[in-house]
Design a protein around this motif. Structure first.
Motif, PDB file in Angstrom:
ATOM      1  N   GLU A  22      51.859  36.034  -0.629  1.00 56.11           N
ATOM      2  CA  GLU A  22      50.479  35.665  -0.299  1.00 56.11           C
ATOM      3  C   GLU A  22      50.410  34.236   0.242  1.00 56.11           C
ATOM      4  O   GLU A  22      49.707  33.963   1.226  1.00 56.11           O
ATOM      5  N   VAL A  23      51.133  33.317  -0.383  1.00 56.29           N
ATOM      6  CA  VAL A  23      51.135  31.936   0.096  1.00 56.29           C
ATOM      7  C   VAL A  23      51.675  31.863   1.518  1.00 56.29           C
ATOM      8  O   VAL A  23      51.170  31.124   2.356  1.00 56.29           O
ATOM      9  N   SER A  24      52.704  32.656   1.794  1.00 55.45           N
ATOM     10  CA  SER A  24      53.281  32.678   3.136  1.00 55.45           C
ATOM     11  C   SER A  24      52.236  33.062   4.180  1.00 55.45           C
ATOM     12  O   SER A  24      52.158  32.455   5.254  1.00 55.45           O
ATOM     13  N   ARG A  25      51.403  34.041   3.865  1.00 56.60           N
ATOM     14  CA  ARG A  25      50.320  34.434   4.774  1.00 56.60           C
ATOM     15  C   ARG A  25      49.256  33.342   4.867  1.00 56.60           C
ATOM     16  O   ARG A  25      48.760  33.031   5.950  1.00 56.60           O
ATOM     17  N   LEU A  26      48.904  32.769   3.723  1.00 57.53           N
ATOM     18  CA  LEU A  26      47.838  31.768   3.694  1.00 57.53           C
ATOM     19  C   LEU A  26      48.216  30.482   4.413  1.00 57.53           C
ATOM     20  O   LEU A  26      47.337  29.723   4.847  1.00 57.53           O
ATOM     21  N   LEU A  27      49.506  30.203   4.542  1.00 57.35           N
ATOM     22  CA  LEU A  27      49.931  28.987   5.228  1.00 57.35           C
ATOM     23  C   LEU A  27      49.726  29.064   6.740  1.00 57.35           C
ATOM     24  O   LEU A  27      49.688  28.031   7.415  1.00 57.35           O
ATOM     25  N   LEU A  28      49.574  30.264   7.273  1.00 62.07           N
ATOM     26  CA  LEU A  28      49.319  30.390   8.703  1.00 62.07           C
ATOM     27  C   LEU A  28      48.001  29.697   9.064  1.00 62.07           C
ATOM     28  O   LEU A  28      46.976  29.909   8.414  1.00 62.07           O
ATOM     29  N   GLY A  29      48.047  28.871  10.075  1.00 68.14           N
ATOM     30  CA  GLY A  29      46.862  28.124  10.490  1.00 68.14           C
ATOM     31  C   GLY A  29      46.734  26.765   9.836  1.00 68.14           C
ATOM     32  O   GLY A  29      45.943  25.935  10.291  1.00 68.14           O
ATOM     33  N   LYS A  30      47.500  26.526   8.776  1.00 68.89           N
ATOM     34  CA  LYS A  30      47.481  25.213   8.131  1.00 68.89           C
ATOM     35  C   LYS A  30      48.277  24.221   8.984  1.00 68.89           C
ATOM     36  O   LYS A  30      49.020  24.596   9.890  1.00 68.89           O
ATOM     37  N   ILE A  31      48.133  22.923   8.679  1.00 74.55           N
ATOM     38  CA  ILE A  31      48.721  21.868   9.492  1.00 74.55           C
ATOM     39  C   ILE A  31      49.828  21.153   8.719  1.00 74.55           C
ATOM     40  O   ILE A  31      49.598  20.618   7.638  1.00 74.55           O
ATOM     41  N   LEU A  32      51.033  21.166   9.280  1.00 72.76           N
ATOM     42  CA  LEU A  32      52.159  20.429   8.710  1.00 72.76           C
ATOM     43  C   LEU A  32      52.244  19.080   9.412  1.00 72.76           C
ATOM     44  O   LEU A  32      52.330  19.024  10.641  1.00 72.76           O
ATOM     45  N   ILE A 160      55.703  13.710   4.413  1.00 67.78           N
ATOM     46  CA  ILE A 160      55.273  14.994   4.969  1.00 67.78           C
ATOM     47  C   ILE A 160      54.233  15.599   4.032  1.00 67.78           C
ATOM     48  O   ILE A 160      54.322  15.440   2.810  1.00 67.78           O
ATOM     49  N   PHE A 161      53.256  16.272   4.611  1.00 65.53           N
ATOM     50  CA  PHE A 161      52.242  16.927   3.794  1.00 65.53           C
ATOM     51  C   PHE A 161      51.623  18.068   4.586  1.00 65.53           C
ATOM     52  O   PHE A 161      51.853  18.218   5.792  1.00 65.53           O
ATOM     53  N   ILE A 162      50.847  18.903   3.887  1.00 66.59           N
ATOM     54  CA  ILE A 162      50.206  20.055   4.521  1.00 66.59           C
ATOM     55  C   ILE A 162      48.704  19.967   4.316  1.00 66.59           C
ATOM     56  O   ILE A 162      48.229  19.676   3.213  1.00 66.59           O
ATOM     57  N   ALA A 163      47.962  20.225   5.377  1.00 70.13           N
ATOM     58  CA  ALA A 163      46.502  20.084   5.346  1.00 70.13           C
ATOM     59  C   ALA A 163      45.860  21.272   6.048  1.00 70.13           C
ATOM     60  O   ALA A 163      46.541  22.155   6.570  1.00 70.13           O
ATOM     61  N   GLU A 164      44.531  21.288   6.039  1.00 64.89           N
ATOM     62  CA  GLU A 164      43.815  22.320   6.779  1.00 64.89           C
ATOM     63  C   GLU A 164      42.672  21.688   7.556  1.00 64.89           C
ATOM     64  O   GLU A 164      42.136  20.641   7.184  1.00 64.89           O
ATOM     65  N   GLU A 165      42.312  22.344   8.643  1.00 61.84           N
ATOM     66  CA  GLU A 165      41.224  21.866   9.481  1.00 61.84           C
ATOM     67  C   GLU A 165      39.889  22.282   8.898  1.00 61.84           C
ATOM     68  O   GLU A 165      39.788  23.312   8.222  1.00 61.84           O
ATOM     69  N   ALA A 166      38.859  21.493   9.171  1.00 61.64           N
ATOM     70  CA  ALA A 166      37.532  21.791   8.639  1.00 61.64           C
ATOM     71  C   ALA A 166      37.014  23.119   9.164  1.00 61.64           C
ATOM     72  O   ALA A 166      36.340  23.871   8.454  1.00 61.64           O
ATOM     73  N   ASN A 167      37.342  23.427  10.410  1.00 58.19           N
ATOM     74  CA  ASN A 167      36.884  24.675  11.026  1.00 58.19           C
ATOM     75  C   ASN A 167      38.014  25.700  11.062  1.00 58.19           C
ATOM     76  O   ASN A 167      38.243  26.365  12.077  1.00 58.19           O
ATOM     77  N   ASN A 168      38.724  25.796   9.962  1.00 57.48           N
ATOM     78  CA  ASN A 168      39.874  26.698   9.879  1.00 57.48           C
ATOM     79  C   ASN A 168      39.429  28.130  10.177  1.00 57.48           C
ATOM     80  O   ASN A 168      38.682  28.738   9.419  1.00 57.48           O
ATOM     81  N   LYS A 169      39.884  28.660  11.305  1.00 57.87           N
ATOM     82  CA  LYS A 169      39.444  29.981  11.742  1.00 57.87           C
ATOM     83  C   LYS A 169      40.356  31.066  11.189  1.00 57.87           C
ATOM     84  O   LYS A 169      41.543  30.845  10.957  1.00 57.87           O
ATOM     85  N   LYS A 170      39.800  32.266  11.016  1.00 57.75           N
ATOM     86  CA  LYS A 170      40.616  33.405  10.635  1.00 57.75           C
ATOM     87  C   LYS A 170      41.506  33.775  11.818  1.00 57.75           C
ATOM     88  O   LYS A 170      41.111  33.642  12.970  1.00 57.75           O
ATOM     89  N   VAL A 171      42.707  34.224  11.511  1.00 57.52           N
ATOM     90  CA  VAL A 171      43.650  34.574  12.572  1.00 57.52           C
ATOM     91  C   VAL A 171      44.132  36.004  12.387  1.00 57.52           C
ATOM     92  O   VAL A 171      44.145  36.533  11.275  1.00 57.52           O
ATOM     93  N   ASN A 172      44.505  36.633  13.480  1.00 56.62           N
ATOM     94  CA  ASN A 172      45.135  37.948  13.402  1.00 56.62           C
ATOM     95  C   ASN A 172      46.612  37.753  13.088  1.00 56.62           C
ATOM     96  O   ASN A 172      47.289  36.945  13.737  1.00 56.62           O
ATOM     97  N   ILE A 173      47.099  38.501  12.117  1.00 51.27           N
ATOM     98  CA  ILE A 173      48.459  38.296  11.620  1.00 51.27           C
ATOM     99  C   ILE A 173      49.318  39.527  11.885  1.00 51.27           C
ATOM    100  O   ILE A 173      48.886  40.661  11.646  1.00 51.27           O
ATOM    101  N   THR A 174      50.511  39.281  12.389  1.00 52.12           N
ATOM    102  CA  THR A 174      51.505  40.332  12.553  1.00 52.12           C
ATOM    103  C   THR A 174      52.546  40.199  11.446  1.00 52.12           C
ATOM    104  O   THR A 174      52.950  39.084  11.098  1.00 52.12           O
ATOM    105  N   VAL A 175      52.963  41.334  10.894  1.00 50.36           N
ATOM    106  CA  VAL A 175      53.928  41.362   9.793  1.00 50.36           C
ATOM    107  C   VAL A 175      55.205  42.033  10.273  1.00 50.36           C
ATOM    108  O   VAL A 175      55.161  43.043  10.988  1.00 50.36           O
TER     109      VAL A 175
END
Length: 205
Positions: A22-32, A160-175
């Motif tokens: 689940e974390v792996s999916r949730l990290l998509l769209g986050k900012i490294l 190094i750190f990980i953040a998210e954008e204020a307007n974090n949009k939902k993304v289509n994910i391929t598995v």
């Protein structure tokens, strides 16, 4: 630098989720983000892979094996796990879950959002699309090396750190299956690779 004022550091709790998939999916769209040698670089995470040392033969820590390299995976989630692949490429991983449960997410690709000039300087003469479209490439572009192993990722004053954008949009994910883990036998077929569909920065199989 103005871009960093528009993102928020992820809380430690985000990384303590015991479900590494689940974390792996949730990290998509986050900012490294990296702040190495006074140079700020950042990229949107567009591809990840999950690894679980309690059950997964593809994981360095399987089966719950502590070594000098894997000991950081047994720490509480929210730390960096940086290792050298083939003695050449540094790879960036995010430790997840509670202490004593070795799980991590490999960051496979980024979409550059900050510090492109620094990335080009580190990576050499390649087109921008190839700056960070692979795990070794992104580490080089961000200046991340072994000395950045075992760093807390939930402090914005960190290297190094990980953040998210204020307007974090939902993304289509391929598995899909993970890449380069055929040695893991049946575990190689686990659908634990995730990427933002049709993103031009995903890695090349």
């Amino acid at each position: 630098m103005l871009y960093l004022n528009t993102i928020s550091i992820l809380p430690k709790e985000f990384f303590l989720n015991p479900d590494v998939v689940e974390v792996s999916r949730l990290l998509l769209g986050k900012i490294l983000v990296s702040q190495v040698d006074g140079k700020v670089t950042a990229g949107r995470i567009v591809e990840t892979e999950a690894y679980d040392g309690t059950i997964d033969r593809a994981c360095h820590a399987f089966p719950n094996k502590i070594t000098k390299r894997t000991e950081v995976m047994f720490a509480e989630g929210g730390r960096s796990y940086i290792y050298l692949c083939y003695g050449i490429h540094h790879l960036v991983n995010v430790v997840t879950g509670p202490e004593h449960s070795p799980k991590a997410v490999l960051i496979r690709a980024l979409e550059p959002v900050e510090g492109l000039d620094f990335m080009r300087e580190r990576r050499g003469p390649v087109v921008d699309r190839l700056l960070t479209n692979g795990p070794g490439k992104l580490a080089e572009a961000l200046g991340v090396k072994l000395l950045h192993n075992d760093k807390e990722l939930y402090h914005n004053n960190g290297i190094i750190f990980i953040a998210e954008e204020a307007n974090n949009k939902k993304v289509n994910i391929t598995v899909s299956n993970r890449i380069g883990v055929a040695y893991a036998k049946e575990d190689a077929f686990l659908p634990w690779r995730f990427y933002i569909s049709k993103n031009p920065y995903i890695s090349q199989n």
